[in-house]
Design a protein around this motif. Structure first.
Motif, short mmCIF file in Angstrom:
data_model
loop_
_atom_site.label_atom_id
_atom_site.label_comp_id
_atom_site.label_asym_id
_atom_site.label_seq_id
_atom_site.Cartn_x
_atom_site.Cartn_y
_atom_site.Cartn_z
N ILE A 1 0.96 -1.16 0.11
CA ILE A 1 -0.04 -0.03 0.08
C ILE A 1 0.87 1.24 -0.08
O ILE A 1 0.59 2.13 -0.80
CB ILE A 1 -0.93 0.18 1.25
N GLY A 2 1.92 1.24 0.73
CA GLY A 2 2.56 2.68 1.03
C GLY A 2 3.43 2.79 -0.35
O GLY A 2 3.28 3.90 -0.89
N ILE A 3 4.32 1.89 -0.95
CA ILE A 3 5.21 2.00 -1.93
C ILE A 3 4.47 2.32 -3.16
O ILE A 3 4.69 3.04 -3.93
CB ILE A 3 6.15 0.85 -1.98
N VAL A 4 3.39 1.31 -3.36
CA VAL A 4 2.37 1.27 -4.54
C VAL A 4 1.86 2.66 -4.61
O VAL A 4 1.69 3.34 -5.65
CB VAL A 4 1.86 0.28 -4.55
N GLY A 5 1.03 2.98 -3.47
CA GLY A 5 0.48 4.45 -3.61
C GLY A 5 1.45 5.49 -3.75
O GLY A 5 1.10 6.37 -4.33
N VAL A 6 2.67 5.67 -3.33
CA VAL A 6 3.36 6.89 -3.52
C VAL A 6 3.85 6.87 -4.73
O VAL A 6 4.30 7.80 -5.23
CB VAL A 6 4.27 7.08 -2.31
N ALA A 7 4.32 5.67 -5.05
CA ALA A 7 4.58 5.55 -6.46
C ALA A 7 3.42 5.89 -7.79
O ALA A 7 3.91 6.91 -8.62
CB ALA A 7 5.05 3.97 -6.93
N LEU A 8 2.44 5.70 -7.44
CA LEU A 8 1.32 6.13 -8.26
C LEU A 8 1.07 7.75 -8.09
O LEU A 8 0.80 8.38 -9.06
CB LEU A 8 -0.02 5.40 -7.93
N VAL A 9 1.12 8.06 -6.99
CA VAL A 9 0.83 9.44 -6.98
C VAL A 9 2.02 10.35 -7.30
O VAL A 9 1.67 11.24 -8.31
CB VAL A 9 0.83 9.99 -5.26
N ALA A 10 3.20 9.96 -7.25
CA ALA A 10 4.46 10.54 -8.04
C ALA A 10 4.30 10.65 -9.50
O ALA A 10 4.81 11.70 -10.20
CB ALA A 10 5.48 9.95 -7.58
N ILE A 11 4.14 9.43 -9.88
CA ILE A 11 4.05 9.40 -11.69
C ILE A 11 3.01 10.23 -11.98
O ILE A 11 3.14 10.98 -12.93
CB ILE A 11 3.86 7.92 -12.06
N VAL A 12 1.67 10.21 -11.42
CA VAL A 12 0.54 11.14 -11.86
C VAL A 12 1.02 12.34 -11.81
O VAL A 12 0.51 13.18 -12.67
CB VAL A 12 -0.64 10.86 -11.18
N ALA A 13 1.65 12.91 -10.64
CA ALA A 13 2.02 14.33 -10.34
C ALA A 13 2.96 14.77 -11.36
O ALA A 13 2.60 15.94 -12.03
CB ALA A 13 2.48 14.56 -9.05
N VAL A 14 3.81 14.05 -11.71
CA VAL A 14 5.01 14.40 -12.72
C VAL A 14 4.54 14.61 -14.05
O VAL A 14 4.77 15.37 -14.77
CB VAL A 14 6.34 13.72 -12.37
N THR A 15 3.65 13.42 -14.22
CA THR A 15 3.45 13.27 -15.80
C THR A 15 2.15 13.99 -16.21
O THR A 15 2.18 14.67 -17.18
CB THR A 15 3.00 11.64 -15.82
N TRP A 16 1.15 13.85 -15.48
CA TRP A 16 -0.15 14.60 -15.83
C TRP A 16 -0.59 16.00 -15.26
O TRP A 16 -0.88 16.66 -15.84
CB TRP A 16 -1.42 13.40 -15.47
#
Length: 510
Positions: A393-408
């Motif tokens: 939950i922690g690693i997967v969640g922060v990875a998703l947020v970081a990628i969406v923030a930087v990308t989109w």
């Protein structure tokens, strides 16, 4: 960006690669990958695994390198330089590293004790009872307690002392020097162990079970998700480590070339681990007169119960045990150093203090929490819960947020691409942006939603709901809350120092 002349740096690309490999090659490579591959199609699993490596693992590694190298900071500083409101993402990554570090050290402490147990096979005829009752002294009647187990607490304290000394010595003299010593030694020791395993009677049956392809598994979406999950968890991507490590690289460094070396070395080690583990399990099945699938285990059960049983039954078992547990110690130790360095670097950047005070502050807090919670009569259950929630939950969640923030949200991916291509031999383009911006977040979102639904519906491992709530859900929520609060605290730097501009960076690259 103002030139940070006092920022530490690796002496060269080779040291950085060794340190990155040391971080990526951890306990999960040895005890998680073989089981995941075996239960998800055997030899056929190699196909989704390689697809996941090429479409998510290495592209994410490139992204982490680009962020760290371009913005020259720990995760909070790097994300703040991307956008002021993105700073909390960096602190979220720091929080996850802190949580992982405090329990990861305990497993290394177990491995140290088992290294010495191997000399006289101290676990006796019943390794399972020895591990849970005699060694860990687990209390099956209690859900939480602070009854300390000295046999775990003392080696755990030693692990923290060594880790903090290495971190206090700095990026080059501490982290770099330890990586140059431990990583080659790990590879040599594990290679010897694998060669020995291959000559055990029944090894062929184990390897056949491991590599026999189940092609129908490729039609199962769960197998593909398992492949992506293994890549995310084994490459040390998306939770701050590679951002931190790449921030110490010199300005003219081949980032993508380094990423390819690290990515393929990590995967090669995982396959080597699969060969060694299943050759050994084949031997156990042979002497037990059962099929290989009846002796297959993963994680803690494989390392501290199944392998001791095998060691006791094989010729030259003590030597095999020494090699195996020494490999666990070295693999875990290099990963622990990288995990805690993320926290140390963040505190240094935020407070503007030296390395030694930051190491003492962060390391002291981590040591206290680690010693308080885990070398206890209820520590095994706590570790199991915290590990599951931090990773899934922690690693997967922060990875998703970081990628969406930087990308989109911030649309900085083309900028990251340009930076990678300006210093690297292997160029990335629209395919890389597609992998990062579309494929990876879709997979991560699926993994995160599925995990949350499962945990809400089923709890975790049959453990009490109160324990899972406090050390699972509440712990991960607290990490996010603290991350947001820290992002609002003032920096010990001027606004000019916190800014990052293309023109200044261009000047640094001349």
């Amino acid at each position: 960006m103002v030139l940070e002349q006092n920022r530490e740096a690796w002496s060269g690309r080779t040291v950085f690669i060794l340190a990155a490999i040391g971080s990526a090659v951890g306990l999960g490579n040895i005890w998680r990958f073989p089981y995941v591959a075996y239960t998800n199609g055997g030899g056929a699993f190699i196909i989704p695994y390689l697809v996941a490596l090429l479409t998510a693992g290495i592209p994410l590694l490139f992204l982490d390198y680009a962020i760290g190298h371009k913005f020259r900071g720990s995760p909070p500083l790097a994300f703040r330089r991307i956008h002021k409101r993105a700073e909390f993402i960096g602190w979220w990554q720091v929080g996850i590293c802190f949580v992982i570090g405090v329990y990861y050290a305990v497993i290394i402490a177990w491995a140290i004790r088992y290294f010495f147990f191997s000399f006289n096979e101290a676990w006796g005829e019943d390794p399972a009872t020895f591990f849970t009752t005699d060694f860990l002294k687990q209390d099956s009647e209690s859900t939480f307690g602070l009854d300390f187990v000295p046999g775990v607490a003392l080696p755990l304290l030693l692990i923290w002392i060594i880790t903090l000394v290495i971190l206090a010595l700095g990026v080059q003299k501490g982290i770099g020097a330890s990586a140059r010593f431990f990583v080659p030694l790990l590879i040599v020791l594990f290679a010897i162990l694998v060669v020995r395993a291959l000559f055990l009677e029944g090894a062929g049956a184990g390897l056949d079970a491991f590599f026999r392809p189940n092609w129908s598994a490729l039609m199962d979406t769960g197998v593909w998700i398992a492949a992506y999950g293994q890549i995310f968890f084994s490459l040390s991507v998306a939770f701050g480590i590679m951002i931190t490590y790449s921030s110490y690289l010199k300005h003219k460094t081949n980032l993508t070339g380094s990423g390819l070396v690290v990515g393929f070395t990590n995967s090669s080690f995982e396959i080597l681990a699969g060969i060694g583990v299943f050759a050994t399990l084949g031997y156990m099945a042979n002497i037990s007169g059962v099929a290989v699938d009846e002796v297959v285990e993963s994680g803690i059960g494989l390392a501290f119960i199944a392998f001791p049983a095998i060691i006791s039954s094989m010729p030259g078992g003590p030597l095999f045990g020494v090699l195996f547990f020494a490999s666990l110690v070295f693999a875990g130790f290099t990963s622990l150093i990288s995990i805690i360095q993320v926290c140390v670097a963040a505190v240094q950047d935020k407070l503007g203090i030296g390395r030694v005070p930051a190491v003492l502050g962060v390391g002291g807090a981590a040591t206290v929490v680690s010693l308080l919670l885990f070398p206890t009569a209820t520590g095994l259950n706590l570790l199991d819960i915290v590990d599951n929630f931090a990773n899934n939950i922690g690693i997967v969640g922060v990875a998703l947020v970081a990628i969406v923030a930087v990308t989109w949200a911030l649309r900085r991916l083309p900028e990251m691409q340009d930076h990678l291509n300006s210093v690297s031999s292997f160029k990335v383009g629209v395919i890389w942006r597609l992998f990062i911006g579309v494929i990876t977040p879709v997979v991560l979102a699926y993994m995160l939603i599925s995990e949350i639904i499962d945990r809400v519906r089923e709890g975790y491992g049959g453990l009490p709901d109160g324990l899972v709530t406090i050390f699972g859900w509440l712990a991960q929520t607290l990490v996010i809350v603290v991350a947001v609060l820290l992002s609002f605290t003032p920096w010990r730097r001027s606004d000019e120092e916190l800014e990052h501009t293309e023109s200044t960076e261009a000047g640094e690259n001349l």
